[in-house]
Design an enzyme around this catalytic site. Sequence first.
Site, mmCIF file in Angstrom:
data_model
loop_
_atom_site.group_PDB
_atom_site.id
_atom_site.type_symbol
_atom_site.label_atom_id
_atom_site.label_comp_id
_atom_site.label_asym_id
_atom_site.label_seq_id
_atom_site.Cartn_x
_atom_site.Cartn_y
_atom_site.Cartn_z
ATOM 1 N N SER A 1 0.830 -1.211 0.000
ATOM 2 C CA SER A 1 0.000 0.000 0.000
ATOM 3 C C SER A 1 0.862 1.258 0.000
ATOM 4 C CB SER A 1 -0.904 0.029 1.230
ATOM 5 O OG SER A 1 -1.761 -1.082 1.252
HETATM 6 N N1 SAH Z 1 -0.683 -4.750 4.130
HETATM 7 C C1 SAH Z 1 -0.090 -5.090 2.862
HETATM 8 C C2 SAH Z 1 -1.033 -4.785 1.719
HETATM 9 C C3 SAH Z 1 -1.005 -5.879 0.718
HETATM 10 S S1 SAH Z 1 -2.280 -5.806 -0.515
HETATM 11 C C4 SAH Z 1 1.243 -4.395 2.664
HETATM 12 O O1 SAH Z 1 1.512 -3.419 3.379
HETATM 13 O O2 SAH Z 1 2.030 -4.825 1.817
HETATM 14 C C5 SAH Z 1 -3.583 -6.757 0.193
HETATM 15 C C6 SAH Z 1 -3.240 -8.177 0.611
HETATM 16 O O3 SAH Z 1 -4.469 -8.792 1.033
HETATM 17 C C7 SAH Z 1 -2.689 -9.059 -0.506
HETATM 18 O O4 SAH Z 1 -1.470 -9.615 -0.097
HETATM 19 C C8 SAH Z 1 -3.763 -10.139 -0.688
HETATM 20 O O5 SAH Z 1 -3.256 -11.407 -1.043
HETATM 21 C C9 SAH Z 1 -4.423 -10.167 0.688
HETATM 22 N N2 SAH Z 1 -5.794 -10.700 0.703
HETATM 23 C C10 SAH Z 1 -6.773 -10.563 -0.219
HETATM 24 N N3 SAH Z 1 -7.890 -11.196 0.184
HETATM 25 C C11 SAH Z 1 -7.625 -11.768 1.400
HETATM 26 C C12 SAH Z 1 -8.375 -12.561 2.328
HETATM 27 N N4 SAH Z 1 -9.644 -12.926 2.099
HETATM 28 N N5 SAH Z 1 -7.765 -12.939 3.472
HETATM 29 C C13 SAH Z 1 -6.474 -12.586 3.742
HETATM 30 N N6 SAH Z 1 -5.712 -11.845 2.902
HETATM 31 C C14 SAH Z 1 -6.267 -11.437 1.746
#
Ligand code: SAH
Length: 213
Positions: free
Chosen positions: A64
């Site tokens: 993000s």
């Molecule tokens: N907090 C992270 C943001 C990553 S983007 C950072 O700072 O890098 C969002 C993440 O949510 C992705 O890695 C994706 O695989 C995960 N995601 C999507 N749906 C999900 C679910 N149902 N349960 C857990 N993780 C999920």
Amino acid sequence: MQDTFKHRGMRNKLAEIVASQGVTDIKVLEAIKQIPRHLFLDSSFEAHAYQDKAFPIGAEQTISQPYTVAFQTELLKLRPNHKVLEIGTGSGYQTAILLNLKAKVYTIERQQELFKKTKLFFNKMGYRPKKIIFGDGYKGLPEEAPFDGIIVTAGAPLVPKPLLSQLKIGGRLVIPVGVDEQVMTLFVRKSEKEFEKKEFGNFRFVPLLENKN
Ligand code: SAH
């Protein structure tokens, strides 16, 4: 890869940019200054790590934007030892910011590849979440509930009911709600049945996905 004086200088600038967009919590800005974001990215993006932008982290996911991370974190109003659930571990950057604020962090990721990679990275860096879980964030983490805070870092088409029910009274859920674009939404649990809801403008996240199994 290592952390240098130059990287620290760039982080100070990044914290200023984040502050200029309206984030005021000193502890959150301090966390942005301290966490070496360049180490959470593939080396090809390292030179850009301190721009206020999202970047690809593999498996079609993104780290993000720092402003978004800071804004969501500020909405949680964390105090040391608060128990926090993060949905969407991804690169682990948001997790590291929560740990820097001395929260007890539980984090869930549904992409196996990212889960494994980030777990190893946490070990290497000495970051210590209470639990890193490979699973489906829609269900929350009932066995560790209730939480002081729950943060969802993917765009949720709807608000998963289990997340609301896993908040303490006074606990806060920060969740971007929507399909193509998301409205940053805060729920504060006022009592067993009552929740206060506030909305904070539009953001863009990768989608919170339902598990296939
Ligand atoms: N907090 C992270 C943001 C990553 S983007 C950072 O700072 O890098 C969002 C993440 O949510 C992705 O890695 C994706 O695989 C995960 N995601 C999507 N749906 C999900 C679910 N149902 N349960 C857990 N993780 C999920």
